[in-house]
Design a protein around this motif. Structure first.
Motif, PDB file in Angstrom:
ATOM      1  N   GLY A 185      25.611 -16.358  23.037  1.00  0.00           N
ATOM      2  CA  GLY A 185      25.208 -17.150  21.876  1.00  0.00           C
ATOM      3  C   GLY A 185      23.896 -17.891  22.042  1.00  0.00           C
ATOM      4  O   GLY A 185      23.614 -18.822  21.280  1.00  0.00           O
ATOM      5  N   LYS A 186      23.083 -17.484  23.012  1.00  0.00           N
ATOM      6  CA  LYS A 186      21.766 -18.119  23.168  1.00  0.00           C
ATOM      7  C   LYS A 186      20.800 -17.639  22.088  1.00  0.00           C
ATOM      8  O   LYS A 186      19.775 -18.263  21.821  1.00  0.00           O
ATOM      9  N   TRP A 187      21.111 -16.484  21.480  1.00  0.00           N
ATOM     10  CA  TRP A 187      20.352 -16.011  20.337  1.00  0.00           C
ATOM     11  C   TRP A 187      21.266 -15.138  19.493  1.00  0.00           C
ATOM     12  O   TRP A 187      22.347 -14.749  19.940  1.00  0.00           O
ATOM     13  N   GLN A 188      20.877 -14.862  18.272  1.00  0.00           N
ATOM     14  CA  GLN A 188      21.669 -14.039  17.373  1.00  0.00           C
ATOM     15  C   GLN A 188      20.828 -12.915  16.803  1.00  0.00           C
ATOM     16  O   GLN A 188      19.619 -13.081  16.575  1.00  0.00           O
ATOM     17  N   LEU A 189      21.447 -11.775  16.570  1.00  0.00           N
ATOM     18  CA  LEU A 189      20.769 -10.614  16.017  1.00  0.00           C
ATOM     19  C   LEU A 189      21.518 -10.141  14.781  1.00  0.00           C
ATOM     20  O   LEU A 189      22.706  -9.840  14.843  1.00  0.00           O
ATOM     21  N   LYS A 190      20.807 -10.096  13.654  1.00  0.00           N
ATOM     22  CA  LYS A 190      21.412  -9.701  12.388  1.00  0.00           C
ATOM     23  C   LYS A 190      20.614  -8.573  11.746  1.00  0.00           C
ATOM     24  O   LYS A 190      19.617  -8.813  11.068  1.00  0.00           O
ATOM     25  N   PRO A 191      21.006  -7.307  11.943  1.00  0.00           N
ATOM     26  CA  PRO A 191      20.367  -6.218  11.211  1.00  0.00           C
ATOM     27  C   PRO A 191      20.665  -6.333   9.716  1.00  0.00           C
ATOM     28  O   PRO A 191      21.796  -6.657   9.322  1.00  0.00           O
ATOM     29  N   VAL A 219      12.892 -13.004  23.510  1.00  0.00           N
ATOM     30  CA  VAL A 219      14.193 -13.559  23.880  1.00  0.00           C
ATOM     31  C   VAL A 219      14.213 -13.985  25.343  1.00  0.00           C
ATOM     32  O   VAL A 219      14.810 -15.011  25.701  1.00  0.00           O
ATOM     33  N   ARG A 220      13.555 -13.238  26.212  1.00  0.00           N
ATOM     34  CA  ARG A 220      13.563 -13.583  27.633  1.00  0.00           C
ATOM     35  C   ARG A 220      12.872 -14.911  27.905  1.00  0.00           C
ATOM     36  O   ARG A 220      13.035 -15.492  28.973  1.00  0.00           O
ATOM     37  N   LEU A 221      12.096 -15.411  26.934  1.00  0.00           N
ATOM     38  CA  LEU A 221      11.419 -16.696  27.086  1.00  0.00           C
ATOM     39  C   LEU A 221      12.246 -17.866  26.547  1.00  0.00           C
ATOM     40  O   LEU A 221      11.852 -19.022  26.713  1.00  0.00           O
ATOM     41  N   LEU A 222      13.370 -17.573  25.896  1.00  0.00           N
ATOM     42  CA  LEU A 222      14.209 -18.641  25.368  1.00  0.00           C
ATOM     43  C   LEU A 222      14.863 -19.413  26.517  1.00  0.00           C
ATOM     44  O   LEU A 222      15.169 -18.835  27.567  1.00  0.00           O
ATOM     45  N   PRO A 223      15.086 -20.697  26.346  1.00  0.00           N
ATOM     46  CA  PRO A 223      15.693 -21.506  27.413  1.00  0.00           C
ATOM     47  C   PRO A 223      17.030 -20.933  27.879  1.00  0.00           C
ATOM     48  O   PRO A 223      17.895 -20.609  27.073  1.00  0.00           O
ATOM     49  N   GLY A 224      17.170 -20.801  29.191  1.00  0.00           N
ATOM     50  CA  GLY A 224      18.437 -20.378  29.765  1.00  0.00           C
ATOM     51  C   GLY A 224      18.669 -18.889  29.833  1.00  0.00           C
ATOM     52  O   GLY A 224      19.682 -18.448  30.388  1.00  0.00           O
ATOM     53  N   VAL A 225      17.750 -18.060  29.299  1.00  0.00           N
ATOM     54  CA  VAL A 225      17.981 -16.621  29.294  1.00  0.00           C
ATOM     55  C   VAL A 225      17.705 -16.017  30.668  1.00  0.00           C
ATOM     56  O   VAL A 225      18.527 -15.290  31.225  1.00  0.00           O
ATOM     57  N   LEU A 226      16.547 -16.317  31.243  1.00  0.00           N
ATOM     58  CA  LEU A 226      16.213 -15.772  32.561  1.00  0.00           C
ATOM     59  C   LEU A 226      16.913 -16.525  33.687  1.00  0.00           C
ATOM     60  O   LEU A 226      17.214 -15.954  34.717  1.00  0.00           O
ATOM     61  N   GLY A 227      17.115 -17.828  33.493  1.00  0.00           N
ATOM     62  CA  GLY A 227      17.775 -18.621  34.514  1.00  0.00           C
ATOM     63  C   GLY A 227      16.846 -19.141  35.589  1.00  0.00           C
ATOM     64  O   GLY A 227      17.177 -20.087  36.294  1.00  0.00           O
ATOM     65  N   ASN A 228      15.660 -18.547  35.722  1.00  0.00           N
ATOM     66  CA  ASN A 228      14.692 -18.993  36.735  1.00  0.00           C
ATOM     67  C   ASN A 228      13.344 -19.146  36.057  1.00  0.00           C
ATOM     68  O   ASN A 228      12.631 -18.164  35.839  1.00  0.00           O
ATOM     69  N   SER A 265      21.609  -5.862  29.882  1.00  0.00           N
ATOM     70  CA  SER A 265      20.962  -6.742  30.855  1.00  0.00           C
ATOM     71  C   SER A 265      20.925  -8.190  30.366  1.00  0.00           C
ATOM     72  O   SER A 265      21.866  -8.681  29.746  1.00  0.00           O
ATOM     73  N   LEU A 266      19.823  -8.893  30.638  1.00  0.00           N
ATOM     74  CA  LEU A 266      19.739 -10.320  30.351  1.00  0.00           C
ATOM     75  C   LEU A 266      19.762 -10.628  28.863  1.00  0.00           C
ATOM     76  O   LEU A 266      20.384 -11.597  28.434  1.00  0.00           O
ATOM     77  N   THR A 267      19.083  -9.803  28.057  1.00  0.00           N
ATOM     78  CA  THR A 267      19.084 -10.059  26.614  1.00  0.00           C
ATOM     79  C   THR A 267      20.471  -9.846  26.030  1.00  0.00           C
ATOM     80  O   THR A 267      20.894 -10.566  25.123  1.00  0.00           O
ATOM     81  N   GLY A 268      21.199  -8.848  26.552  1.00  0.00           N
ATOM     82  CA  GLY A 268      22.556  -8.605  26.084  1.00  0.00           C
ATOM     83  C   GLY A 268      23.503  -9.724  26.467  1.00  0.00           C
ATOM     84  O   GLY A 268      24.352 -10.140  25.668  1.00  0.00           O
TER      85      GLY A 268
END
Length: 266
Positions: free
Chosen positions: A61-67, A185-194, A52-55
């Motif tokens: 590249g709006k966020w990065q995930l490093k296990p 992540v959904r609160l980061l700029p540009g993730v939700l779009g609205n 979905s949106l986080t993926g």
């Protein structure tokens, strides 16, 4: 987050839906929000975060995930990560030297301003306010607990913040980490779009969200409230506000009391 079993000889878990290409072999992005997750089960990520949106935000590249695989920093031939609790007791405790090595390696690749958080049932409660705070940081390093917990010296030495997702105990911190990252992540700029959708949802103003409706206008004999079909934006806004207040007062008196106190300026 506890589990009394020892870590030795565990079966390998192979999730069926793990789009690891979203994470692997990608250079660090200078301005992307960074999430590091220290875990015994790196294969659990991104999990639902890759959907979905986080993926999409991860792919864009709006966020990065490093296990960070904790086992790689383990002791000896078997890469042991835990030992018996000092003073006796059931279960096993994550070793400070092992976790220390993992943290040192991880922190070399993230801003010093990014907090270190340990998912723990004894920590402060995670909420929307905390998610907004995290979204304004450069990123976060999350420690997923296992067994009976983590040696206290690690928490003290690195100034780790303990955070709880609720009054219950999980077998490990991985699910809690994914929930925390999804909320942030959904609160980061540009993730939700609205941006408007963020302002109107539950907890944004200290209240639970009002009821939502869509077509068809009548379903199973139930109609959409007429005010929502009136086109009168002022009345619609007033109706939604009243609904939010009533729902919050009935279902979450703790939030309602906090909301009233905020309005009084307390």
């Amino acid at each position: 987050m506890s589990d009394s079993n020892k870590s030795h000889g565990r079966k390998t878990i192979h999730p069926t839906l793990v789009p690891r290409e979203l994470m692997s072999d990608r250079p660090d992005l200078a301005r992307a929000w960074m999430a590091q997750v220290i875990t015994l089960f790196p294969e659990a990520f991104p999990g639902v975060l890759g959907l979905s949106l986080t993926g999409k935000a991860l792919q864009d590249g709006k966020w990065q995930l490093k296990p960070v695989p904790l086992r790689e920093f383990g002791e000896g031939k078997h890469r042991n990560v835990d030992d018996t609790p000092a003073g006796g007791g059931a279960g096993m405790v994550l070793r400070p030297d092992v976790m220390g090595r993992a943290l040192e390696a991880a922190r070399r690749h993230i801003s010093p301003a990014a907090p270190i958080i340990y998912l723990s049932p004894r920590g402060r409660r995670f909420n929307q306010k905390f998610a907004r705070h995290l979204a304004r940081t450069p990123g976060v390093t999350l420690i997923c607990g296992r067994f009976e917990g983590l040696d206290q010296r690690v928490l003290d030495h690195y100034g780790v913040t303990e955070v709880s997702m609720g009054d219950y105990v999980l077998t490990g911190g991985e699910l809690a980490a994914q929930a925390m990252l999804d909320a942030t992540v959904r609160l980061l700029p540009g993730v939700l779009g609205n941006a408007d959708s963020i302002e109107e949802e539950s907890f944004s103003n200290g209240l639970l969200e009002h009821p939502q409706y869509t077509r068809p206008a009548t379903w199973e004999g139930r109609e959409i409230p007429p005010v929502l079909m009136s086109g009168h934006h002022g009345k619609i806004e007033q109706w939604r506000r009243v609904q939010s207040e009533e729902i919050t007062r009935e279902r979450r008196p703790d939030l309602w009391d906090a909301h009233k106190a905020a309005k009084r300026g307390e």
